[in-house]
Design an enzyme around this catalytic site. Sequence first.
Site, PDB file in Angstrom:
ATOM      1  N   GLU A  45       0.890  -1.169   0.000  1.00  0.00           N
ATOM      2  CA  GLU A  45       0.000   0.000   0.000  1.00  0.00           C
ATOM      3  C   GLU A  45       0.924   1.213   0.000  1.00  0.00           C
ATOM      4  O   GLU A  45       1.451   1.598   1.037  1.00  0.00           O
ATOM      5  CB  GLU A  45      -0.895  -0.014   1.255  1.00  0.00           C
ATOM      6  CG  GLU A  45      -1.755  -1.262   1.418  1.00  0.00           C
ATOM      7  CD  GLU A  45      -2.908  -1.333   0.431  1.00  0.00           C
ATOM      8  OE1 GLU A  45      -3.171  -0.332  -0.264  1.00  0.00           O
ATOM      9  OE2 GLU A  45      -3.538  -2.401   0.342  1.00  0.00           O
ATOM     10  N   CYS A 105      -2.293   9.235   1.826  1.00  0.00           N
ATOM     11  CA  CYS A 105      -1.885   8.637   0.547  1.00  0.00           C
ATOM     12  C   CYS A 105      -2.946   8.876  -0.522  1.00  0.00           C
ATOM     13  O   CYS A 105      -2.634   8.955  -1.701  1.00  0.00           O
ATOM     14  CB  CYS A 105      -1.632   7.153   0.727  1.00  0.00           C
ATOM     15  SG  CYS A 105      -2.998   6.317   1.533  1.00  0.00           S
TER      16      CYS A 105
HETATM   17  P1  NAD Z   1       8.384   4.821   4.653  1.00  0.00           P
HETATM   18  O1  NAD Z   1       8.331   3.966   3.462  1.00  0.00           O
HETATM   19  O2  NAD Z   1       9.579   5.661   4.849  1.00  0.00           O
HETATM   20  O3  NAD Z   1       8.232   3.958   5.993  1.00  0.00           O
HETATM   21  C1  NAD Z   1       7.124   3.130   6.215  1.00  0.00           C
HETATM   22  C2  NAD Z   1       7.511   2.032   7.184  1.00  0.00           C
HETATM   23  O4  NAD Z   1       8.449   1.174   6.558  1.00  0.00           O
HETATM   24  C3  NAD Z   1       8.179   2.502   8.459  1.00  0.00           C
HETATM   25  O5  NAD Z   1       7.713   1.709   9.517  1.00  0.00           O
HETATM   26  C4  NAD Z   1       9.655   2.253   8.194  1.00  0.00           C
HETATM   27  O6  NAD Z   1      10.401   2.048   9.367  1.00  0.00           O
HETATM   28  C5  NAD Z   1       9.598   0.993   7.366  1.00  0.00           C
HETATM   29  N1  NAD Z   1      10.698   0.782   6.419  1.00  0.00           N
HETATM   30  C6  NAD Z   1      11.299   1.685   5.621  1.00  0.00           C
HETATM   31  N2  NAD Z   1      12.208   1.075   4.825  1.00  0.00           N
HETATM   32  C7  NAD Z   1      12.147  -0.245   5.111  1.00  0.00           C
HETATM   33  C8  NAD Z   1      12.827  -1.389   4.617  1.00  0.00           C
HETATM   34  N3  NAD Z   1      13.741  -1.311   3.650  1.00  0.00           N
HETATM   35  N4  NAD Z   1      12.508  -2.597   5.131  1.00  0.00           N
HETATM   36  C9  NAD Z   1      11.562  -2.726   6.095  1.00  0.00           C
HETATM   37  N5  NAD Z   1      10.900  -1.674   6.614  1.00  0.00           N
HETATM   38  C10 NAD Z   1      11.184  -0.442   6.117  1.00  0.00           C
HETATM   39  O7  NAD Z   1       7.033   5.691   4.595  1.00  0.00           O
HETATM   40  P2  NAD Z   1       6.547   6.835   5.573  1.00  0.00           P
HETATM   41  O8  NAD Z   1       7.356   8.057   5.328  1.00  0.00           O
HETATM   42  O9  NAD Z   1       6.435   6.307   6.949  1.00  0.00           O
HETATM   43  O10 NAD Z   1       5.049   7.055   5.043  1.00  0.00           O
HETATM   44  C11 NAD Z   1       4.731   7.914   4.000  1.00  0.00           C
HETATM   45  C12 NAD Z   1       4.461   7.142   2.726  1.00  0.00           C
HETATM   46  O11 NAD Z   1       3.477   6.135   2.962  1.00  0.00           O
HETATM   47  C13 NAD Z   1       3.876   8.001   1.628  1.00  0.00           C
HETATM   48  O12 NAD Z   1       4.485   7.683   0.402  1.00  0.00           O
HETATM   49  C14 NAD Z   1       2.420   7.608   1.598  1.00  0.00           C
HETATM   50  O13 NAD Z   1       1.769   7.825   0.368  1.00  0.00           O
HETATM   51  C15 NAD Z   1       2.498   6.169   1.943  1.00  0.00           C
HETATM   52  N6  NAD Z   1       1.218   5.690   2.463  1.00  0.00           N
HETATM   53  C16 NAD Z   1       0.484   4.823   1.703  1.00  0.00           C
HETATM   54  C17 NAD Z   1      -0.745   4.401   2.159  1.00  0.00           C
HETATM   55  C18 NAD Z   1      -1.604   3.451   1.352  1.00  0.00           C
HETATM   56  O14 NAD Z   1      -2.511   2.873   1.940  1.00  0.00           O
HETATM   57  N7  NAD Z   1      -1.380   3.270   0.072  1.00  0.00           N
HETATM   58  C19 NAD Z   1      -1.223   4.836   3.389  1.00  0.00           C
HETATM   59  C20 NAD Z   1      -0.437   5.719   4.121  1.00  0.00           C
HETATM   60  C21 NAD Z   1       0.786   6.134   3.660  1.00  0.00           C
END
Ligand code: NAD
Length: 532
Positions: free
Chosen positions: A245, A279
């Site tokens: 997502e 998002c």
């Molecule tokens: P992010 O990708 O930086 O982090 C999300 C999570 O992933 C965090 O818990 C982080 O610690 C973990 N993470 C990051 N890299 C990782 C890796 N290589 N392996 C395992 N875990 C890892 O995102 P963010 O800044 O927390 O959130 C914002 C983003 O999320 C935006 O792009 C937004 O659009 C998206 N988002 C999508 C949805 C959806 O339902 N499609 C909902 C909310 C947010």
Amino acid sequence: MSAVVRETPMREAVGSIEVRDPRTGDWLYTVPSATQEQITEAFETAHTASRAVRAMSVRQRLDELVKIKRYVLENKEHIIDRVVSETGKSRMDALMSEIFAVLDVIDYYDKNAERVLADQVVKTPVLLFGKKSRIYYEPMGTVLMITPWNYPFHLTIIPFICAFTAGNAVITKPSEYTPLRGLLEDIVDKSGFVRNGLQVVYGGKDTGRALVDQRPDKIIFTGSTRAGKQVMAQAAQYLIPVELELGGKDPMIVFDDVNIDRAVNGAIWGGMTNSGQTCTAVERVFVQERVYDQFLNALKQKIERVSTPSKRQAASDCGDLDMGCMTTDFQVDIVDKQVRDAEAKGARIVSGGHRVGQGLEYQPTVIADVDDSMAVAREETFGPVLAIRKFSDEAEAVRLANDSPYGLNSSVWTDDLARGERVARRLETGNCSINNVLATQANAALPFGGVKESGFGRYKGAHGLHSFSNVKSVMIDKNSPMIELNWYPYTKEKYQLFSKLIDTAFSGRPLATLKALLIGVKLQGLGKKQRL
Ligand code: NAD
């Protein structure tokens, strides 16, 4: 409420994460990142718990979730306090998206999950006479959830509800920016929820990677497209199914036959809710040329009435603040960089366009006359910015809207509902609202997910239970002395009869099935004589 500069940026420190209130920069707490031993132990515990959850009936699992529902209902102000203190969002945003949505999803499954997860009877073709076909929806085992900071409660609890209802134990790793330390544990313990059905593991990216290495049976990742690709690449080594997502750059198409007042109000809420850190937020608005100026004028007037922390006299938010501050300093920087880039390339800043002071508040912003050269037209903004552009006809609107690597959400605004549906079908997104914004999320029966670089997989609705299930196909036959017609030995006679059966069954001629059945009877006779 004064916003001050953070003394140190929030980030994963060695072995621990430091959490601050985005509204003030004040330190809230420090939580140690899980050790490798704790991660291994969490998985061992989850594997044991998954067997217990699997053994429960769907009704028993739902009864457990109803305990959570009651707890959330009774403690909603406390949960909102916690969410607001770590995200900076307005209380109303928290009430509706973090509390209402969660209760609504539990309620929906409480009424529907038993039917959705019941064994499904599937029609069996007449040539397979005497057999019965079924689909069983079985648990997968242990589900790993990795979640972001924008809706820390909603985006944890709702996928968890889906995974647990389908019979799985869950391990969740919250974002290092909004871990809500202890909140989920309290909900689980104090509600009396089944032991170890949900465990929380704290930490940042490295912790996320270490969790994937434990080989969960399924991963649901919510976050950026960049990190989603990394998680998928790592999961591929173990062939773990992943649901992603990811980000969005959602278009809103406004035709010239709409009620402008409603569309403008929709654009403002859809773009500004949760300070645009959604998002599925409206990020790109395409307005038909005849009403472009009228739309922009109304937008300018109304957006300036959106209440924000710096505009208010009152010190606290009693549910009457429209838009809170943003959650992370790096996201405020991204937003400001995109606005400055658009301005430098000739876009018009119609309203807002600046960070407020040194804190994490960003003004509700409208940018007009945006073009493809600008980052704000192409990259995810994830902040309170609406990028407006003109279009002439339906074909151009669809082309502009689809010209994005993302495909999460969209909306079409028109008085002509036939056109609304026609355009909705042509938009390359996982969700679409007609004459509304972010409305599909309001219905717990509708699945949620994206296409293109917004990810894949669905949660919520019936799909949201099946996607956490091993969808097992079962064929039931009787114990009998007969052997199947296509079993060994293969003989020339059998080959010719089968060939004739195929020609007849798929000929499309009248009585084809009946004639094929007669050939089947001959084959059966052969089966009695010819066997190994
Ligand atoms: P992010 O990708 O930086 O982090 C999300 C999570 O992933 C965090 O818990 C982080 O610690 C973990 N993470 C990051 N890299 C990782 C890796 N290589 N392996 C395992 N875990 C890892 O995102 P963010 O800044 O927390 O959130 C914002 C983003 O999320 C935006 O792009 C937004 O659009 C998206 N988002 C999508 C949805 C959806 O339902 N499609 C909902 C909310 C947010």
